[in-house]
Design a protein around this motif. Structure first.
Motif, PDB file in Angstrom:
ATOM      1  N   UNK A 100       1.065  -1.229  -0.061  1.00 15.01           N
ATOM      2  CA  UNK A 100      -0.078   0.225  -0.016  1.00 15.01           C
ATOM      3  C   UNK A 100       1.062   1.102  -0.266  1.00 15.01           C
ATOM      4  N   UNK A 101       2.193   1.044   0.895  1.00 12.39           N
ATOM      5  CA  UNK A 101       2.974   2.397   0.860  1.00 12.39           C
ATOM      6  C   UNK A 101       3.462   2.647  -0.706  1.00 12.39           C
ATOM      7  N   UNK A 102       3.981   1.473  -1.175  1.00 14.98           N
ATOM      8  CA  UNK A 102       4.508   1.578  -2.619  1.00 14.98           C
ATOM      9  C   UNK A 102       3.488   2.209  -3.701  1.00 14.98           C
ATOM     10  N   UNK A 103       2.156   1.624  -3.644  1.00 15.93           N
ATOM     11  CA  UNK A 103       1.291   2.248  -4.441  1.00 15.93           C
ATOM     12  C   UNK A 103       0.829   3.645  -4.107  1.00 15.93           C
ATOM     13  N   UNK A 104       0.912   4.032  -2.936  1.00 16.17           N
ATOM     14  CA  UNK A 104       0.717   5.438  -2.535  1.00 16.17           C
ATOM     15  C   UNK A 104       1.917   6.409  -3.047  1.00 16.17           C
ATOM     16  N   UNK A 105       3.179   5.744  -3.009  1.00 16.62           N
ATOM     17  CA  UNK A 105       4.422   6.561  -3.763  1.00 16.62           C
ATOM     18  C   UNK A 105       4.355   6.852  -4.971  1.00 16.62           C
ATOM     19  N   UNK A 106       3.696   5.822  -5.793  1.00 11.72           N
ATOM     20  CA  UNK A 106       3.579   5.632  -7.241  1.00 11.72           C
ATOM     21  C   UNK A 106       2.474   6.806  -7.686  1.00 11.72           C
ATOM     22  N   UNK A 107       1.496   6.807  -6.781  1.00  7.96           N
ATOM     23  CA  UNK A 107       0.316   7.873  -7.206  1.00  7.96           C
ATOM     24  C   UNK A 107       0.788   9.043  -6.819  1.00  7.96           C
ATOM     25  N   UNK A 108       1.396   9.380  -5.855  1.00  5.76           N
ATOM     26  CA  UNK A 108       2.340  10.765  -5.454  1.00  5.76           C
ATOM     27  C   UNK A 108       2.998  11.274  -6.588  1.00  5.76           C
ATOM     28  N   UNK A 109       3.936  10.344  -7.050  1.00  3.30           N
ATOM     29  CA  UNK A 109       4.816  10.618  -8.214  1.00  3.30           C
ATOM     30  C   UNK A 109       4.052  11.141  -9.457  1.00  3.30           C
TER      31      UNK A 109
END
Length: 187
Positions: A175-184
């Motif tokens: 979930x943290x990686x998905x959140x970071x991808x969306x933030x980028x």
């Protein structure tokens, strides 16, 4: 380390249970193949009984051949076995043949209770459970500390870390990686 220790205790428990079971089965098979039916006409196959005892010494206390009618001592191996211990449990009794004098004989094989019914498998299983519990708690606490350090700790994650353990932490990272991808993507 505690997870590996837990697995080692479980494997040791399995080893002990399998060893006792196979030793007992081998002892019975060996008895039927080497000793059974050889007590005829008052002749006791002492060499076979001694060899049988020596091969299965870990699980046997003694081999006793009394006359069935009056239970008089016919043969005991090893010879230094006390007479008071001859009727102690546990033992396996195999009926023998009737000789020419009309006396029926049986073979009693006294089992070594400490070897076959050792508390060691139960102790190793309890140690495995304790090790697994310590692992579970320490991993959950480590996951909580990591979530707190990342600023994403809440009650739901605490419950998930303690209930699902490593699966919850992998979900947390995903979930943290998905959140970071969306933030980028937003930036």
């Amino acid at each position: 380390m505690f997870l590996v220790l837990s697995l080692a205790f479980v494997m040791y428990n399995r080893f002990l249970e399998n060893r006792n079971s196979s030793d007992f089965d081998n002892m019975l098979h060996d008895y039927h193949g080497r000793v059974e039916g050889k007590i005829t006409n008052g002749v006791i196959p002492t060499a076979e009984i001694q060899s049988f005892y020596k091969e299965h010494k870990r699980i046997l206390r003694f081999v006793y051949v009394p006359k069935t009618k009056d239970l008089t001592n016919e043969y005991v191996y090893p010879e230094d076995t006390e007479a008071s211990g001859l009727d102690m449990q546990p033992y396996i009794s195999f009926p023998g043949l009737m000789d020419l004098t009309g006396a029926q004989r049986e073979v009693r094989i006294a089992l070594n209770r400490e070897a076959l019914f050792s508390p060691l498998p139960r102790v190793s299983l309890a140690a495995a459970m304790v090790s697994l519990s310590v692992y579970w708690i320490l991993y959950a606490l480590w996951s909580i500390l990591n979530a707190h350090r990342m600023g994403r700790l809440n009650v739901l994650w605490v419950v998930l870390f303690f209930s699902l353990n490593i699966v919850a932490y992998l979900l947390f990272i995903l979930i943290d990686k998905i959140r970071m991808v969306r933030l980028k993507e937003v930036i």
